[in-house]
Design a protein around this motif. Structure first.
Motif, PDB file in Angstrom:
ATOM      1  N   ILE A 346      -2.524   1.467  -4.061  1.00  0.00           N
ATOM      2  CA  ILE A 346      -3.276   0.506  -3.266  1.00  0.00           C
ATOM      3  C   ILE A 346      -3.295   0.904  -1.801  1.00  0.00           C
ATOM      4  CG2 ILE A 346      -3.302  -1.903  -2.488  1.00  0.00           C
ATOM      5  CD1 ILE A 346      -2.266  -2.649  -5.284  1.00  0.00           C
ATOM      6  N   PHE A 351      -6.799  -0.608   0.271  1.00  0.00           N
ATOM      7  CA  PHE A 351      -7.187  -1.924  -0.209  1.00  0.00           C
ATOM      8  C   PHE A 351      -6.359  -3.020   0.449  1.00  0.00           C
ATOM      9  CE2 PHE A 351      -9.242  -0.842  -4.574  1.00  0.00           C
ATOM     10  CZ  PHE A 351     -10.315  -0.312  -3.886  1.00  0.00           C
ATOM     11  N   LYS A 397     -12.196  -5.976  -4.800  1.00  0.00           N
ATOM     12  CA  LYS A 397     -11.955  -4.550  -4.591  1.00  0.00           C
ATOM     13  C   LYS A 397     -11.558  -3.923  -5.919  1.00  0.00           C
ATOM     14  CE  LYS A 397     -10.410  -5.316   0.074  1.00  0.00           C
ATOM     15  NZ  LYS A 397      -9.208  -5.994   0.550  1.00  0.00           N
TER      16      LYS A 397
END
Length: 404
Positions: A346, A351, A397
């Motif tokens: 991540i 993100f 996302k």
RNA sequence: GGGGAGAUACCAAAGCGGCCAACUGGGGCAGACUGUAAAUCUGUUGUCUUACGACUUCGUAGGUUCGAAUCCUGCUCUCCCCA
């Protein structure tokens, strides 16, 4: 070219407009224009500080375009000089002034974007540095003598800041004068601006009078409220829909506006014909969901064309309604057999802004892999070669994790 | 020129020697509910760490102290009153 009758022109001009000061003057000017077959000079000043245009900017630019389509002469002023002062309008603190190079660069980018809305083949572009920059100190002092301190602080943002004990730098008083001087120089008939520009526009009118020039008509457009439904659309509030945005985001963001704004948006940022507006207003109230989809479609179509708008609608239905993975999801390759922490994935994908935030997201159920919520902060995974998993972070996302 | 007040996280605003990574509200983010709407409820909101914990942060630079957002000094910036 032949001009439309005054009444018809007025109807188009008045669309979405908050105020025309004074409207009688505009009628007079239009009548004369039709009679003499001579276009009106329409002035719009832009501040080249933030070059990313969004729908908020488009409101007044579209009005300009409407004047162009009516056959009038559009003059776009790049506020090269005024940007070096910094417009105090709507700012609670003083804006940092720009250098000449920054102005030039921003102006270029502005025009590039503005041509999506304006007809640049018929547009006159000027930089107010060309005439303001050569004024001498005595010229400036003479200019300042044309107004009073009382008139200045009567202006809303100044009086507010004054009453809130916030600083007002002296040079900020010069901004409206500089802008007004532009009108003296150009001898334009009409000046466009947002309602926040009312004061500045009126100063232009007054200065023209002082110089025995026929005073301009001030036409104010509303400030478009952003997608959050409260503040005016602005990049710094992150509530904007950029005109450069890809069709999917444009469509999606348009849908995220509150219902109350549907009609306003139709009126101000789309080109749906005037006569369809009443029907739209009704639909916005009776069937907001579909009205909003129509709106999102209209906006996307305006900037990307029919095909892209259709694509965006399908994309939306696919990803949001049917919860499928969007096709633009980035791929994240993982070497087969390698052990990778979810945290790092991540983070690599940007993100989330910190590992702390990622952990929070996981704890709150905001992260899932293949539709299964991740509950373990320390989750590690390994993929076989060719294996794919879909990672979802937060509301929208997505990434495809791919074994390689 | 003289006098007074102030500068705290995205914003507003408490804290005034240890219990402070800092009350509270707004905003943001996430979850539930939904129409990527609103309203509502819940959680969360410095960085790193699975965690214990460590580190950086309260305008700025120093100082006092075992210990400072809190006390002292210089500096920068702002506001108010008087001239």
């Amino acid at each position: 070219m032949a001009f439309l009758p005054v009444e018809e022109q007025l109807e188009i001009i008045k669309r979405g407009t908050v105020e025309i000061v004074p409207v009688e003057d505009l009628v007079e000017k239009l009548k004369r224009s039709v009679k003499e077959n001579k276009p009106l000079k329409i002035k719009l000043g832009v501040d080249p500080t933030r070059p990313d245009l969004h729908l908020g900017h488009s409101v007044v630019l579209r009005k300009m375009r409407q004047f162009q389509d009516l056959g009038h002469h559009a003059i776009l002023i790049i506020g090269g000089f005024t940007a070096m002062i910094g417009d105090p309008t709507g700012q609670n603190t003083t804006r940092p002034p720009l250098t000449e190079e920054e102005v030039a660069e921003n102006a270029k980018s502005y025009i590039e974007q503005a041509q999506k809305i304006l007809d640049t083949t018929k547009l006159e572009i000027v930089n107010n540095n060309d005439w303001l920059g050569s004024m001498s100190f005595i010229d400036v002092i003479r200019l300042t003598s044309k107004t009073t301190v009382a008139r200045m602080i009567e202006r809303d943002d100044f009086s507010k800041r004054f009453n809130n004990n916030e600083p007002i730098s002296l040079h900020e008083f010069l901004y409206p004068l500089a802008q007004g001087q532009d009108s003296v120089h150009l001898e334009n008939d009409v000046e466009l601006g947002g309602t926040d520009q009312k004061f500045n526009l009126l100063v232009g009118r007054q200065l023209q009078k002082d110089s025995d020039i026929e005073p301009q008509v001030c036409l104010m457009m509303p400030l478009l409220v952003g997608t959050d439904g409260s503040a005016k659309m602005s990049k710094s509030y992150d509530n904007y829909i950029g005109i450069d945005e890809n069709p999917n985001d444009m469509y999606g963001k348009s849908l995220s506006i509150p219902d109350e704004l549907i009609y306003k948006y139709f009126e101000l940022v789309t080109d749906v014909p005037l006569e369809e507006l009443p029907g739209i207003q009704e639909k916005a109230e009776s069937d907001p969901r579909n009205a909003k989809h129509d709106l999102a479609y209209a906006i996307t179509k305006l900037y990307h064309g029919e095909e892209a708008a259709k694509g965006a609608r399908e994309h939306f239905e696919q990803t949001v309604i049917n919860k499928q993975v969007p096709d633009y999801a980035p791929e994240y390759p993982i070497t087969a057999g390698e052990v990778v922490r979810i945290l790092d994935i991540i983070s690599d994908l940007n993100f989330s802004s910190s590992n702390g935030e990622t952990k929070r997201l996981i704890k709150q159920g905001g992260v899932s892999i293949d539709d299964e919520k991740v509950s373990d902060i320390g989750l590690e995974l390994t993929l076989e070669s060719g294996e794919e998993k879909v990672l979802k972070v937060g509301k929208r996302k997505y990434a495809v994790l791919k074994g390689a």
